[in-house]
Write an enzyme that holds these catalytic residues in place. Structure first.
Site, PDB file in Angstrom:
ATOM      1  N   GLU A 207      22.093   0.108  -7.207  1.00 23.85           N
ATOM      2  CA  GLU A 207      20.838  -0.553  -6.842  1.00 23.85           C
ATOM      3  C   GLU A 207      20.727  -1.910  -7.537  1.00 23.85           C
ATOM      4  OE1 GLU A 207      17.494   2.056  -7.522  1.00 23.85           O
ATOM      5  OE2 GLU A 207      18.388   3.654  -6.304  1.00 23.85           O
TER       6      GLU A 207
ATOM      7  N   GLU B 298      16.332  -1.044   1.811  1.00 21.29           N
ATOM      8  CA  GLU B 298      15.339   0.041   1.792  1.00 21.29           C
ATOM      9  C   GLU B 298      13.926  -0.525   1.801  1.00 21.29           C
ATOM     10  OE1 GLU B 298      16.016   3.266  -0.924  1.00 21.29           O
ATOM     11  OE2 GLU B 298      14.000   4.099  -0.595  1.00 21.29           O
TER      12      GLU B 298
END
Ligand code: KIV
Length: 281
Positions: free
Chosen positions: A116, A183
């Site tokens: 991430e 996302e």
């Protein structure tokens, strides 16, 4: 059977063929996703929420992730298998991040890792790529650091924050990432990123225009109902099917109907009579 490679995934973008990715955390799900023809299987740190009953993905580490990745690897023969690097396994000294990424490949047999976005993401991603490990980036809502982003909400809703996400995505491509998860970003921002990058974008809550889509398998199958984000679609209610099956088992046991003859083993009467004169009690 043909093993899906990174090049195959990237070629799908060129051919404008949509890419599918789902999460798996154990052997049986690995087998089933492979059988269904999913392109990429992610051993996600969402294992924390949907399998281990924890509150946050930050509560799992290398031990749990490798344990689950090894199990999935035994089931997945065709799909590209990606290990999700857990919190603090890469937000650390770069050589430790590379060493942890290598463990996903060497110990668990993963084909790639995902990490991430965080402030040193570019440097870390580039070094892992340099070490020969394909890296998938992840921008927009990054659950491991969701608190710093104001919680689990859509990111990039104003021009300034959207520009930052677009910039981060481009920087990850330049760092050598083979693909990138978007996302919880507005669909038009995801479309823009998808157009500007030559690597495939995989959306989750990022609309239709990404090169591919990922969902948490337990959401898709109706196996997790603690929370349900707007973007996740349930395709089947396995949770209800499980409860029905278990209720039937309990009822049949309580009624003395299970196990019946079909599900029992027998012994010849002549053998039985040699024991205790054939008396059953
Ligand atoms: O851990 C996970 O399941 C993920 C996907 C939602 C992309 O990171």
């Amino acid at each position: 059977m043909q093993k899906i490679s990174v090049a195959h995934i990237q070629n799908k973008k060129v051919k404008q063929e949509k890419i599918t990715m789902l999460t798996a955390y154990d052997y049986p799900m690995g087998v089933l996703l492979d059988k269904a023809g999913v392109d990429m299987v992610l051993v996600g740190d969402s294992v924390a929420n949907v399998v281990l009953g924890l509150e946050s993905t930050t509560e799992v580490g290398m031990f749990e992730m490798l344990h689950h990745a090894k199990a999935v690897r035994r089931g997945v023969k065709e799909a590209l298998l990606i290990g999700d690097m857990p919190y603090e396994s890469y937000q650390t000294a770069t050589q430790d991040a590379v060493a942890n990424a290598k463990r996903f490949v060497d110990e668990a047999g993963c084909d790639a890792v995902k990490l991430e976005w965080f402030d040193r993401c570019i440097e870390v991603a580039a070094d892992i790529v340099q070490a020969g490990i394909p890296v998938m980036g992840h921008v927009g809502l990054t659950p491991q650091t969701a608190e710093q982003l104001g919680g689990f909400k859509v990111q990039g809703k104003d021009a300034d924050s959207a520009k930052i996400i677009i910039g981060n995505a481009k920087a990850l491509e330049e760092a050598g990432c083979f693909s990138i998860v978007l996302e919880c970003v507005p669909d038009k921002i995801a479309q823009l990123i998808t157009k500007q990058l030559s690597i495939p974008t995989i959306g989750i809550g990022a609309g239709l225009y990404c090169d591919g889509q990922v969902l948490v398998t337990h959401d898709l199958l109706g196996l997790f109902d603690r929370f349900r984000p707007k973007f996740s679609k349930q395709y089947v209610d396995l949770g209800a099917a499980v409860v029905d099956g278990v209720k039937n088992f309990c009822q049949e046991v309580r009624q003395g109907k299970f196990p019946d003859e079909v599900h029992s083993y027998s012994i010849k009467q002549e053998e039985l009579s040699k024991i205790n004169g054939g008396d059953l009690v």
